[in-house]
Write a protein that holds these residues in place. Structure first.
Motif, PDB file in Angstrom:
ATOM      1  N   GLU A  13       0.825  -1.209   0.000  1.00  0.00           N
ATOM      2  CA  GLU A  13       0.000   0.000   0.000  1.00  0.00           C
ATOM      3  C   GLU A  13       0.857   1.255   0.000  1.00  0.00           C
ATOM      4  O   GLU A  13       0.544   2.233  -0.696  1.00  0.00           O
ATOM      5  CB  GLU A  13      -0.931  -0.013   1.216  1.00  0.00           C
ATOM      6  CG  GLU A  13      -2.013  -1.085   1.128  1.00  0.00           C
ATOM      7  CD  GLU A  13      -2.757  -1.242   2.442  1.00  0.00           C
ATOM      8  OE1 GLU A  13      -2.388  -0.545   3.416  1.00  0.00           O
ATOM      9  OE2 GLU A  13      -3.707  -2.041   2.494  1.00  0.00           O
ATOM     10  N   ARG A  16       2.310   1.824  -3.496  1.00  0.00           N
ATOM     11  CA  ARG A  16       1.334   2.340  -4.453  1.00  0.00           C
ATOM     12  C   ARG A  16       0.962   3.786  -4.151  1.00  0.00           C
ATOM     13  O   ARG A  16       0.771   4.584  -5.073  1.00  0.00           O
ATOM     14  CB  ARG A  16       0.088   1.450  -4.448  1.00  0.00           C
ATOM     15  CG  ARG A  16       0.364   0.064  -5.023  1.00  0.00           C
ATOM     16  CD  ARG A  16      -0.870  -0.806  -5.032  1.00  0.00           C
ATOM     17  NE  ARG A  16      -0.501  -2.186  -5.275  1.00  0.00           N
ATOM     18  CZ  ARG A  16      -0.874  -3.208  -4.517  1.00  0.00           C
ATOM     19  NH1 ARG A  16      -1.629  -3.002  -3.449  1.00  0.00           N
ATOM     20  NH2 ARG A  16      -0.489  -4.437  -4.807  1.00  0.00           N
ATOM     21  N   GLY A  76       7.689   0.253  -8.647  1.00  0.00           N
ATOM     22  CA  GLY A  76       6.906  -0.866  -9.148  1.00  0.00           C
ATOM     23  C   GLY A  76       7.642  -2.186  -9.056  1.00  0.00           C
ATOM     24  O   GLY A  76       7.013  -3.243  -8.953  1.00  0.00           O
ATOM     25  N   ALA A  82      -1.806  -5.053  -8.550  1.00  0.00           N
ATOM     26  CA  ALA A  82      -2.990  -4.332  -8.119  1.00  0.00           C
ATOM     27  C   ALA A  82      -4.143  -4.796  -8.989  1.00  0.00           C
ATOM     28  O   ALA A  82      -3.967  -5.486  -9.986  1.00  0.00           O
ATOM     29  CB  ALA A  82      -2.803  -2.820  -8.232  1.00  0.00           C
ATOM     30  N   LEU A 176       1.470  -1.888 -11.363  1.00  0.00           N
ATOM     31  CA  LEU A 176       0.991  -1.020 -10.286  1.00  0.00           C
ATOM     32  C   LEU A 176      -0.485  -0.685 -10.442  1.00  0.00           C
ATOM     33  O   LEU A 176      -1.171  -0.392  -9.454  1.00  0.00           O
ATOM     34  CB  LEU A 176       1.814   0.270 -10.245  1.00  0.00           C
ATOM     35  CG  LEU A 176       3.219   0.173  -9.643  1.00  0.00           C
ATOM     36  CD1 LEU A 176       3.966   1.480  -9.847  1.00  0.00           C
ATOM     37  CD2 LEU A 176       3.156  -0.168  -8.159  1.00  0.00           C
TER      38      LEU A 176
END
Length: 688
Positions: A13, A16, A76, A82, A176
């Motif tokens: 998390e 990202r 990444g 994701a 990603l």
């Protein structure tokens, strides 16, 4: 155990969120770039702070444009993966099947283009007056035409900055946002068309401008400093030839023409660089830079010849190729590889979906090839007519999703047409493995497949691997409905599946990730180290070679020479770092490769090179019996997909469609109709 999982989730998390923040800043930069405040206040200050004898005027763009996107790509590599909402929003139309997420991003990108062009044009027009035009010996409308042409070119550059990201196969940026290079090829197509429309208008408006101002001779100018018009025209010429051959009719009917002409992108980029100069190209450099790394790594991987173990020839003109792979190579279903067979064509590479499963078949990677185009027909002829004792094959990949988005559903419906069944074979094998181990619950699986002829039904035999590693599939909740559309009944006993075995050579290599099992971390190292090496070499060149020439003579150093030197440094930095990482990874797998070669060597009494596999006579085994009991064959009919899908009562149903465009469109329309909120659609286009 729970603590480690929570930590892993939190790291993903954070990665990202950080990547999203940097990307948002990157987009904001594009938004403010055409404004007067940025041009008149912020940009001069940035250039003053970053302009040095080491990096020159391009230091600003390297800092704010290039480094930001490369930083995202490194993030990444740390924790890719994701998923996003893929419910169809548009089904019909020139864009094909578009999800709500794609539609939202498309709308935002169009808004960005509109904002950029309108602000840039209005700011430019506000500075054009009769007095300023007279000073340039031109009319007001001619000055505005000149400005509009320039802004169209700048708008094309914005699209060009993103153009190569979707076709970077080992991209760390695409995962990603839950994408693969295959799944995002349509974005490359959209961007490519947009770029060519904009740069074509850019060129046409300048021709009109030169004609109106009696300066058509400018078209032949190759300036020592500033923009080289002739280089831009050559770039546009190569781009137009490339663009013309990407039309769907040309691409499908004359694939070789499309394939070879598409390599003109190298000349397009080269002359574009010479047209705008290296300082301006650094704005678009990140996507091109990452593509260059990926392309060079693919070049290194493709130089070797992989170990082709066997080929299964099916009656329906279908071939399954089985390669020996490294035990450490792991990939997910829906992955693909690019295959080159020099005996068919030394230059052509064709993508195929991987049908094997790395868990179920740790030593084998398989692809299924349907005889359709000229390349596949030649390959089938080579294997079927007079099979050789060895077939040289080169391979790039595998590339694919970093996670299995389909594994979280309660029920899966797999709908395929013809050779579209290929990706579903890998999915079913994945769940065969999971059901055998019992580590996790497996969903109900319903495979609905349509074939033209009954010979193609033999593709269902490929649901079970050639290795014989499956002992029982009774735990798998699998139902297969196969529809033969062009026959009213069974056509008689089909020919047996023929298996060819090939001789190994000591030089044959195992299929493995280009940078080994730690592919992502090594890729991050290559990106970071190559960029640092480029900056160091650039600083040395500018400080001790270009800067003295610029300041110790009356002539400014040639922009063309400077651009070519920068390109040479970029290529050298990428080649050195990528080759080092590749050779280090290859050396680690050398011992494993020798062990596999010995293990797979044919016995002294075996027939050299080719034989019939005894598994062909084991069709009454337990797994095969379970598969036959789970299969219903329907002749002379097509599946009523609407009736079936709308009749599903499970709360969470994943619907995957693979095959002809019309079939995928029909399935998407059913799932997005509003009458089936329990259906979650994903399209398997595989449209390289």
């Amino acid at each position: 155990m729970w603590g480690k999982r929570s930590l892993a989730l939190s790291v993903a998390e954070v990665v990202r969120l950080l990547a999203a923040a940097v990307f948002l800043g990157y987009i904001v930069l594009w938004m403010i770039a055409p404004t007067n405040r940025y041009r008149e206040k912020w940009q001069p200050k940035l250039r003053a702070d970053t302009n040095s004898t080491y990096f020159g005027a391009q230091g600003t763009n390297l800092l704010i444009y290039t480094s930001s996107v490369l930083f995202i790509s490194i993030l990444g590599c740390v924790k890719p993966g994701a998923s996003f909402w893929r419910r169809p929003a548009l089904v019909r139309g020139p864009l094909g099947i578009v999800s709500w997420t794609e539609l939202a991003f498309l709308a935002m990108f169009v808004a960005l283009l509109t904002w950029y062009f309108s602000v840039a044009l209005s700011s430019s027009f506000s500075r054009i007056t009769p007095q300023s035009a007279a000073e340039q010996k031109e009319k007001v409308w001619e000055a505005k035409l000149d400005s509009a042409a320039l802004r169209l070119g700048l708008l094309g550059n914005l699209c060009l900055a993103f153009l190569f990201i979707p076709v970077t196969r080992a991209s760390s940026i695409l995962p990603l946002v839950g994408l693969t290079s295959e799944g995002s090829i349509k974005y490359h197509i959209w961007l490519g068309h947009t770029v060519m429309v904009l740069v074509t208008l850019h060129g046409l408006l300048y021709v009109i401008y030169w004609a109106s101002t009696d300066s058509l001779s400018s078209m032949l100018e190759w300036a020592n400093t500033g923009e080289s018009y002739l280089a831009g025209e050559l770039a546009l010429l190569f781009g137009l030839v490339l663009w013309a051959t990407t039309l769907q009719r040309v691409r499908r009917k004359m694939f070789e023409l499309f394939f070879y002409s598409h390599q003109l992108y190298v000349l397009f980029l080269l002359f574009f660089l010479l047209h705008v100069g290296i300082g301006f190209l650094t704005i678009m450099l990140p996507g091109i830079y990452l593509f260059m790394i990926d392309r060079f790594l693919r070049f290194l991987q493709s130089r070797g010849r992989v170990r082709l173990v066997s080929a299964r020839l099916l009656p329906g003109d279908t071939i399954e190729l089985n390669f020996a792979k490294s035990a450490g190579l792991e990939y997910n279903p829906l992955s693909n590889v690019f295959v080159n067979v020099p005996a068919v064509s030394r230059l052509q590479w064709h993508p195929f979906t991987v049908s094997s499963n790395s868990n179920l078949e740790p030593d084998t990677l398989s692809v299924i090839i349907k005889k359709e185009g000229s390349w596949t027909q030649k390959l089938h002829q080579v294997l079927a007519s007079s099979p050789p004792d060895r077939l040289e094959v080169a391979l790039e990949g595998p590339y694919g999703p970093v996670s299995n988005s389909f594994s979280g559903y309660d029920s899966l419906v797999l709908i395929s047409g013809g050779s579209g069944i290929t990706p579903f074979i890998a999915i079913i094998r994945e769940f065969i493995f999971r059901s055998a181990t019992g580590d996790s619950a497996t969903p109900k699986i319903h495979l609905i497949c349509a074939f033209k002829n009954s010979d193609d039904l033999t593709m269902l035999d490929l649901l079970l691997p050639i290795s014989g590693s499956v002992s029982d599939i009774s735990r798998l909740q699998l139902r297969v409905d196969a529809f033969v559309t062009r026959e009213k009944g069974p056509a008689g006993k089909a020919d047996a599946i023929r298996t060819l075995w090939f001789k190994p050579r000591p030089t044959d290599q195992l299929v493995s990730a280009v940078l080994g099992p730690h592919n992502w971390l090594l890729l991050a190292a290559v990106i970071a180290s190559s960029f640092v090496a480029f900056l160091v070499l650039l600083g040395i060149m500018n400080r001790y070679y270009i800067y003295p020439k610029d300041h110790n003579s009356n002539k400014v150093y040639s922009y063309t020479a400077k651009a070519l030197l920068n390109l040479l440094i970029i290529c050298a930095a990428i080649a050195a770092t990528a080759t080092t990482a590749f050779l280090w990874s290859k050396q680690r797998h050398a011992a494993e490769g020798r062990q596999v070669q010995i293990a797979n060597a044919p016995s002294p009494g075996a027939t050299p090179g080719v034989g019939f596999h005894k598994a062909d006579q084991e069709l009454e085994s337990l797994p095969q019996e379970s598969l036959v009991r789970s299969t219903n064959v329907h002749f002379g009919a097509r599946p009523d997909l609407k009736k079936f899908l709308l009749g599903l009562e499970e709360e969470d149903v994943g619907v995957l469609a693979s095959g002809p465009r019309g079939m995928r469109r029909d399935v998407a329309m059913i799932c997005s109709s509003g009458h089936a909120n329990n259906l979650h659609y994903e399209s398997m286009s595989f449209s390289w």
